[in-house]
Motif scaffolding. Structure first.
Motif, PDB file in Angstrom:
ATOM      1  N   MET A   1      24.233 -43.965  16.190  1.00 41.08           N
ATOM      2  CA  MET A   1      23.506 -42.785  16.560  1.00 41.08           C
ATOM      3  C   MET A   1      24.412 -41.566  16.406  1.00 41.08           C
ATOM      4  O   MET A   1      25.566 -41.590  16.805  1.00 41.08           O
ATOM      5  CB  MET A   1      23.030 -42.927  18.001  1.00 41.08           C
ATOM      6  N   LYS A   2      23.894 -40.497  15.876  1.00 43.03           N
ATOM      7  CA  LYS A   2      24.652 -39.290  15.594  1.00 43.03           C
ATOM      8  C   LYS A   2      24.801 -38.427  16.853  1.00 43.03           C
ATOM      9  O   LYS A   2      23.845 -38.198  17.578  1.00 43.03           O
ATOM     10  CB  LYS A   2      23.926 -38.507  14.504  1.00 43.03           C
ATOM     11  N   THR A   3      26.016 -37.952  17.088  1.00 41.88           N
ATOM     12  CA  THR A   3      26.289 -37.065  18.214  1.00 41.88           C
ATOM     13  C   THR A   3      25.982 -35.633  17.810  1.00 41.88           C
ATOM     14  O   THR A   3      26.332 -35.203  16.712  1.00 41.88           O
ATOM     15  CB  THR A   3      27.763 -37.184  18.633  1.00 41.88           C
ATOM     16  N   GLN A   4      25.333 -34.906  18.700  1.00 41.73           N
ATOM     17  CA  GLN A   4      25.001 -33.503  18.464  1.00 41.73           C
ATOM     18  C   GLN A   4      25.568 -32.668  19.614  1.00 41.73           C
ATOM     19  O   GLN A   4      25.640 -33.141  20.749  1.00 41.73           O
ATOM     20  CB  GLN A   4      23.483 -33.310  18.407  1.00 41.73           C
ATOM     21  N   PHE A   5      25.925 -31.427  19.315  1.00 45.01           N
ATOM     22  CA  PHE A   5      26.472 -30.516  20.314  1.00 45.01           C
ATOM     23  C   PHE A   5      25.584 -29.284  20.407  1.00 45.01           C
ATOM     24  O   PHE A   5      25.026 -28.830  19.409  1.00 45.01           O
ATOM     25  CB  PHE A   5      27.899 -30.101  19.935  1.00 45.01           C
ATOM     26  N   TYR A   6      25.476 -28.753  21.626  1.00 43.18           N
ATOM     27  CA  TYR A   6      24.722 -27.520  21.827  1.00 43.18           C
ATOM     28  C   TYR A   6      25.238 -26.795  23.051  1.00 43.18           C
ATOM     29  O   TYR A   6      25.926 -27.362  23.903  1.00 43.18           O
ATOM     30  CB  TYR A   6      23.223 -27.785  21.922  1.00 43.18           C
ATOM     31  N   ILE A   7      24.931 -25.505  23.105  1.00 42.66           N
ATOM     32  CA  ILE A   7      25.274 -24.669  24.242  1.00 42.66           C
ATOM     33  C   ILE A   7      23.994 -24.408  25.013  1.00 42.66           C
ATOM     34  O   ILE A   7      22.976 -24.038  24.430  1.00 42.66           O
ATOM     35  CB  ILE A   7      25.940 -23.359  23.782  1.00 42.66           C
ATOM     36  N   LEU A   8      24.071 -24.621  26.328  1.00 42.03           N
ATOM     37  CA  LEU A   8      22.911 -24.477  27.198  1.00 42.03           C
ATOM     38  C   LEU A   8      23.151 -23.321  28.162  1.00 42.03           C
ATOM     39  O   LEU A   8      24.189 -23.269  28.832  1.00 42.03           O
ATOM     40  CB  LEU A   8      22.698 -25.779  27.977  1.00 42.03           C
ATOM     41  N   LEU A   9      22.205 -22.390  28.217  1.00 39.95           N
ATOM     42  CA  LEU A   9      22.276 -21.255  29.132  1.00 39.95           C
ATOM     43  C   LEU A   9      21.390 -21.547  30.338  1.00 39.95           C
ATOM     44  O   LEU A   9      20.251 -21.973  30.177  1.00 39.95           O
ATOM     45  CB  LEU A   9      21.788 -19.982  28.431  1.00 39.95           C
ATOM     46  N   GLY A  21      17.910 -20.992  27.727  1.00 42.41           N
ATOM     47  CA  GLY A  21      18.270 -20.813  26.329  1.00 42.41           C
ATOM     48  C   GLY A  21      19.185 -21.918  25.846  1.00 42.41           C
ATOM     49  O   GLY A  21      19.853 -22.588  26.634  1.00 42.41           O
ATOM     50  N   GLN A  22      19.180 -22.101  24.527  1.00 41.67           N
ATOM     51  CA  GLN A  22      19.976 -23.174  23.935  1.00 41.67           C
ATOM     52  C   GLN A  22      20.360 -22.775  22.514  1.00 41.67           C
ATOM     53  O   GLN A  22      19.546 -22.220  21.780  1.00 41.67           O
ATOM     54  CB  GLN A  22      19.120 -24.437  23.930  1.00 41.67           C
ATOM     55  N   TYR A  23      21.600 -23.058  22.152  1.00 41.47           N
ATOM     56  CA  TYR A  23      22.090 -22.854  20.788  1.00 41.47           C
ATOM     57  C   TYR A  23      22.526 -24.204  20.233  1.00 41.47           C
ATOM     58  O   TYR A  23      23.409 -24.849  20.799  1.00 41.47           O
ATOM     59  CB  TYR A  23      23.295 -21.913  20.761  1.00 41.47           C
ATOM     60  N   PHE A  24      21.942 -24.613  19.137  1.00 42.49           N
ATOM     61  CA  PHE A  24      22.322 -25.862  18.483  1.00 42.49           C
ATOM     62  C   PHE A  24      23.570 -25.607  17.644  1.00 42.49           C
ATOM     63  O   PHE A  24      23.605 -24.702  16.814  1.00 42.49           O
ATOM     64  CB  PHE A  24      21.172 -26.362  17.612  1.00 42.49           C
ATOM     65  N   LEU A  25      24.622 -26.429  17.845  1.00 42.08           N
ATOM     66  CA  LEU A  25      25.892 -26.234  17.146  1.00 42.08           C
ATOM     67  C   LEU A  25      26.145 -27.234  16.027  1.00 42.08           C
ATOM     68  O   LEU A  25      27.052 -27.043  15.234  1.00 42.08           O
ATOM     69  CB  LEU A  25      27.056 -26.309  18.145  1.00 42.08           C
ATOM     70  N   GLY A  26      25.407 -28.309  15.973  1.00 42.40           N
ATOM     71  CA  GLY A  26      25.614 -29.309  14.934  1.00 42.40           C
ATOM     72  C   GLY A  26      26.378 -30.506  15.459  1.00 42.40           C
ATOM     73  O   GLY A  26      26.425 -30.771  16.655  1.00 42.40           O
ATOM     74  N   ASP A  27      27.037 -31.223  14.544  1.00 39.69           N
ATOM     75  CA  ASP A  27      27.670 -32.488  14.907  1.00 39.69           C
ATOM     76  C   ASP A  27      29.192 -32.475  14.851  1.00 39.69           C
ATOM     77  O   ASP A  27      29.833 -33.506  14.997  1.00 39.69           O
ATOM     78  CB  ASP A  27      27.132 -33.611  14.031  1.00 39.69           C
TER      79      ASP A  27
END
Length: 95
Positions: A1-9, A21-27
């Motif tokens: 399974m692929k790991t994903q990173f994001y920033i959560l406000l 709010g949320q910003y998707f940062l990728g893997d």
């Protein structure tokens, strides 16, 4: 399974924290860590605005780091995140 990173406000309410709010940062963990380390934060742990670096592991969210922010910090951080994501996404298209 692929790991994903994001920033959560999130912001503090009488009922607890609410995500807004949320910003998707990728893997790429290194890119996510480097971007998060550039964000401004306050020294007061009671500030009502939080920014979390999150990771998905087996499709479940895992909080990696949290910073506490003033409204001014959040504004500056959103500008920085948007600028860096714009730069990274455009560099991906060039290479």
């Amino acid at each position: 399974m692929k790991t994903q990173f994001y920033i959560l406000l999130s912001l503090k309410t009488a009922q607890g924290f609410v995500n807004y709010g949320q910003y998707f940062l990728g893997d790429d963990r290194q890119i996510a860590d480097e971007l998060f380390s550039q964000l401004k934060s306050g020294k007061d742990f009671n500030l009502p605005l939080h920014i979390d670096l999150m990771e998905t592991v087996n499709e479940l969210p895992v909080q990696i780091k949290t910073i506490y922010c003033s409204l001014e910090d959040v504004g500056a951080n959103c500008k920085l995140i948007t600028r860096e994501l714009f730069r990274l996404k455009n560099l991906e298209e060039i290479t």
